[in-house]
Design a protein around this motif. Structure first.
Motif, PDB file in Angstrom:
ATOM      1  N   GLU A 103     -18.420  12.397 -11.774  1.00  0.00           N
ATOM      2  CA  GLU A 103     -17.183  13.019 -12.219  1.00  0.00           C
ATOM      3  C   GLU A 103     -17.363  14.534 -12.203  1.00  0.00           C
ATOM      4  O   GLU A 103     -18.495  15.040 -12.210  1.00  0.00           O
ATOM      5  CB  GLU A 103     -16.743  12.531 -13.589  1.00  0.00           C
ATOM      6  CG  GLU A 103     -17.612  12.948 -14.750  1.00  0.00           C
ATOM      7  CD  GLU A 103     -17.045  12.456 -16.085  1.00  0.00           C
ATOM      8  OE1 GLU A 103     -16.198  11.556 -16.090  1.00  0.00           O
ATOM      9  OE2 GLU A 103     -17.487  12.989 -17.129  1.00  0.00           O
ATOM     10  N   ASP A 104     -16.249  15.250 -12.160  1.00  0.00           N
ATOM     11  CA  ASP A 104     -16.347  16.707 -12.068  1.00  0.00           C
ATOM     12  C   ASP A 104     -16.420  17.331 -13.460  1.00  0.00           C
ATOM     13  O   ASP A 104     -16.447  16.636 -14.487  1.00  0.00           O
ATOM     14  CB  ASP A 104     -15.207  17.288 -11.230  1.00  0.00           C
ATOM     15  CG  ASP A 104     -13.830  17.183 -11.898  1.00  0.00           C
ATOM     16  OD1 ASP A 104     -13.747  16.813 -13.086  1.00  0.00           O
ATOM     17  OD2 ASP A 104     -12.831  17.490 -11.223  1.00  0.00           O
ATOM     18  N   ARG A 108     -12.755  14.515 -14.369  1.00  0.00           N
ATOM     19  CA  ARG A 108     -11.992  13.752 -13.369  1.00  0.00           C
ATOM     20  C   ARG A 108     -12.958  12.974 -12.486  1.00  0.00           C
ATOM     21  O   ARG A 108     -14.030  13.461 -12.141  1.00  0.00           O
ATOM     22  CB  ARG A 108     -11.127  14.689 -12.535  1.00  0.00           C
ATOM     23  CG  ARG A 108     -10.050  15.400 -13.341  1.00  0.00           C
ATOM     24  CD  ARG A 108      -9.303  16.419 -12.522  1.00  0.00           C
ATOM     25  NE  ARG A 108     -10.188  17.474 -12.030  1.00  0.00           N
ATOM     26  CZ  ARG A 108      -9.762  18.625 -11.512  1.00  0.00           C
ATOM     27  NH1 ARG A 108      -8.458  18.862 -11.408  1.00  0.00           N
ATOM     28  NH2 ARG A 108     -10.624  19.530 -11.094  1.00  0.00           N
ATOM     29  N   ASN A 109     -12.537  11.771 -12.103  1.00  0.00           N
ATOM     30  CA  ASN A 109     -13.397  10.905 -11.314  1.00  0.00           C
ATOM     31  C   ASN A 109     -12.532   9.963 -10.499  1.00  0.00           C
ATOM     32  O   ASN A 109     -11.309  10.122 -10.443  1.00  0.00           O
ATOM     33  CB  ASN A 109     -14.356  10.150 -12.238  1.00  0.00           C
ATOM     34  CG  ASN A 109     -13.624   9.477 -13.386  1.00  0.00           C
ATOM     35  OD1 ASN A 109     -12.789   8.595 -13.169  1.00  0.00           O
ATOM     36  ND2 ASN A 109     -13.906   9.900 -14.619  1.00  0.00           N
ATOM     37  N   THR A 112      -9.585   8.318 -12.248  1.00  0.00           N
ATOM     38  CA  THR A 112      -8.417   9.144 -12.591  1.00  0.00           C
ATOM     39  C   THR A 112      -7.676   9.641 -11.361  1.00  0.00           C
ATOM     40  O   THR A 112      -6.702  10.381 -11.480  1.00  0.00           O
ATOM     41  CB  THR A 112      -8.835  10.371 -13.424  1.00  0.00           C
ATOM     42  OG1 THR A 112      -9.608  11.275 -12.605  1.00  0.00           O
ATOM     43  CG2 THR A 112      -9.652   9.965 -14.640  1.00  0.00           C
ATOM     44  N   PRO A 120     -10.929  14.290  -8.565  1.00  0.00           N
ATOM     45  CA  PRO A 120     -12.012  15.224  -8.904  1.00  0.00           C
ATOM     46  C   PRO A 120     -12.197  16.302  -7.838  1.00  0.00           C
ATOM     47  O   PRO A 120     -11.956  16.076  -6.654  1.00  0.00           O
ATOM     48  CB  PRO A 120     -13.239  14.316  -8.989  1.00  0.00           C
ATOM     49  CG  PRO A 120     -12.905  13.123  -8.148  1.00  0.00           C
ATOM     50  CD  PRO A 120     -11.434  12.924  -8.300  1.00  0.00           C
ATOM     51  N   TYR A 122     -15.247  18.165  -6.589  1.00  0.00           N
ATOM     52  CA  TYR A 122     -16.697  18.200  -6.644  1.00  0.00           C
ATOM     53  C   TYR A 122     -17.244  19.416  -5.890  1.00  0.00           C
ATOM     54  O   TYR A 122     -16.615  19.909  -4.941  1.00  0.00           O
ATOM     55  CB  TYR A 122     -17.287  16.942  -6.001  1.00  0.00           C
ATOM     56  CG  TYR A 122     -16.954  15.647  -6.688  1.00  0.00           C
ATOM     57  CD1 TYR A 122     -17.259  15.451  -8.029  1.00  0.00           C
ATOM     58  CD2 TYR A 122     -16.368  14.596  -5.994  1.00  0.00           C
ATOM     59  CE1 TYR A 122     -16.985  14.241  -8.660  1.00  0.00           C
ATOM     60  CE2 TYR A 122     -16.086  13.388  -6.609  1.00  0.00           C
ATOM     61  CZ  TYR A 122     -16.392  13.218  -7.939  1.00  0.00           C
ATOM     62  OH  TYR A 122     -16.114  12.025  -8.550  1.00  0.00           O
ATOM     63  N   THR A 132     -22.017  12.176 -14.536  1.00  0.00           N
ATOM     64  CA  THR A 132     -21.454  10.877 -14.159  1.00  0.00           C
ATOM     65  C   THR A 132     -20.512  10.369 -15.253  1.00  0.00           C
ATOM     66  O   THR A 132     -20.495  10.888 -16.369  1.00  0.00           O
ATOM     67  CB  THR A 132     -22.570   9.845 -13.926  1.00  0.00           C
ATOM     68  OG1 THR A 132     -23.345   9.696 -15.119  1.00  0.00           O
ATOM     69  CG2 THR A 132     -23.465  10.278 -12.788  1.00  0.00           C
ATOM     70  N   VAL A 133     -19.762   9.344 -14.913  1.00  0.00           N
ATOM     71  CA  VAL A 133     -18.810   8.767 -15.860  1.00  0.00           C
ATOM     72  C   VAL A 133     -19.557   8.091 -17.002  1.00  0.00           C
ATOM     73  O   VAL A 133     -20.733   7.736 -16.878  1.00  0.00           O
ATOM     74  CB  VAL A 133     -17.883   7.738 -15.175  1.00  0.00           C
ATOM     75  CG1 VAL A 133     -17.058   8.400 -14.073  1.00  0.00           C
ATOM     76  CG2 VAL A 133     -18.674   6.560 -14.609  1.00  0.00           C
ATOM     77  N   SER A 141     -16.638   1.891 -11.349  1.00  0.00           N
ATOM     78  CA  SER A 141     -17.466   3.081 -11.550  1.00  0.00           C
ATOM     79  C   SER A 141     -18.243   3.023 -12.857  1.00  0.00           C
ATOM     80  O   SER A 141     -19.442   3.342 -12.892  1.00  0.00           O
ATOM     81  CB  SER A 141     -16.586   4.336 -11.526  1.00  0.00           C
ATOM     82  OG  SER A 141     -15.891   4.448 -10.300  1.00  0.00           O
TER      83      SER A 141
END
Length: 344
Positions: A103-104, A108-109, A112, A120, A122, A132-133, A141
């Motif tokens: 995720e950023d 956000r990933n 989302t 995201p 990146y 990471t999430v 994920s």
């Protein structure tokens, strides 16, 4: 001779992994629910039919012990605990994860991505140090993240290399993104609309690349996380043109600066508003990895596989998981209507 057990052996990655390990001199046990044998495997491969959800069956396949378990179908903490319960009988493990765990900086990933502003952003290249999430059981994920956490925590008992795979491509894929362009060419479509100017980049990885990383990691046990992607990350327009070249087609690209202009228009399985491009420096450093193939070089076998699967069948029947993942990929009426309005 060293012993490897491959879990999920008849899947897309598993087939390649079994083959490359067996040809590298490993004694290989190929475990899958179907128990089939790939025609490309050497004769010495031992085939076991078993469901990996069956703890006793997996333990029986490992037997008195093995040097490495390669698990290409592990999801979530239960599967991690299943592997770590065999500590003492497993020398090490190589387990497939996914770049979708990243995720950023704004949280956000991939979970989302369909929310407004939710995709995201990146860094390029995306490295293993990216956050990471949160591990959980709510999505693909989060389950992969939970799998990773459990296995890394048990690294002293079962050293595990986790391979975060990009967009996997090659024969035997149940969700081949290339289907979008292959079917359009078979249907005689001579124009295609590409959102975001055709510049979308979602890093692919060939099954041959993943198999090479598995081969290297099996011979160099350790507790680590590594990206698993091809040496190149072509844009969606470059992918489309490469498939055109394999199929001998000449297609005009209609580029839209921005998101898809209408439902079913300009959106492909490769289309993303921001690049997802991963670095491979860690694999080079940790494993001595060197590229074995590039995206376009593997396309002939991928295209041939898709064409064979489509022959005489509706694409939804041939690839039902693509319907689940992407819906109606081929709304030609919507595309034609948008093109007609644009051309007025």
């Amino acid at each position: 001779m060293t012993h490897a057990v491959v879990v999920g052996a008849t899947g897309q990655i598993g087939r390649a992994a079994v083959g490359v390990l067996a040809r590298d001199g490993w004694e290989v046990t190929a475990l899958s629910r179907r128990g089939g044998r790939d025609e490309g495997w050497p004769d010495g491969v031992r085939v076991v039919r078993a469901d990996r959800e069956d703890d006793a069956a997996l333990a029986a396949a490992v037997g008195d012990g093995c040097d490495v378990v390669v698990d290409v179908v592990a999801f979530g903490p239960r599967h991690a605990r299943q592997l770590t319960s065999l500590a003492g009988r497993i020398g090490s493990a190589v387990v497939i994860s996914s770049v979708s765990v990243y995720e950023d900086g704004q949280g956000r990933n991939f979970d989302t991505q369909h929310e407004p502003g939710g995709f995201p952003e990146y860094p390029v290249p995306l490295t293993e140090g990216q956050r990471t999430v949160r591990p959980g059981d709510t999505s693909y994920s989060t389950r992969k993240a939970a799998l990773e956490r459990e296995l890394l925590a048990a690294g002293d008992r079962v050293p595990t290399t986790l391979l975060r795979a990009g967009a996997v491509h090659g024969p035997h894929c149940r969700t081949p993104r290339e289907l979008y362009f292959v079917k359009r060419n078979l249907d005689g479509r001579r124009r295609r609309v590409l959102a975001f100017g055709g510049r979308s980049r979602f890093h692919p990885v060939s099954v041959h690349t993943v198999a090479e990383l598995i081969r290297l990691a099996a011979a160099r046990p350790g507790s680590r996380v590594l990206n698993a992607v091809d040496p190149d990350a072509p844009t969606v327009a470059e992918i489309a043109r490469a498939i055109d070249a394999v199929m001998g087609r000449d297609v005009e690209d209609v580029l839209v600066d921005g998101p898809p202009p209408a439902p079913g228009v300009g959106d492909t399985p490769w289309t993303v508003p921001a690049p997802v491009v991963c670095g491979m420096a860690a694999a080079e450093r940790e494993l001595g990895y060197r590229p074995v193939t590039r995206y376009a070089e593997t396309l002939p076998e991928t295209v041939a596989w898709i064409e064979e699967r489509l022959a005489g069948r509706d694409w939804r029947e041939a690839y039902p998981k693509m319907v689940q993942a992407y819906g109606d990929l081929f709304d030609y009426a919507a595309e034609d209507a948008w093109l007609a309005a644009r051309d007025v």
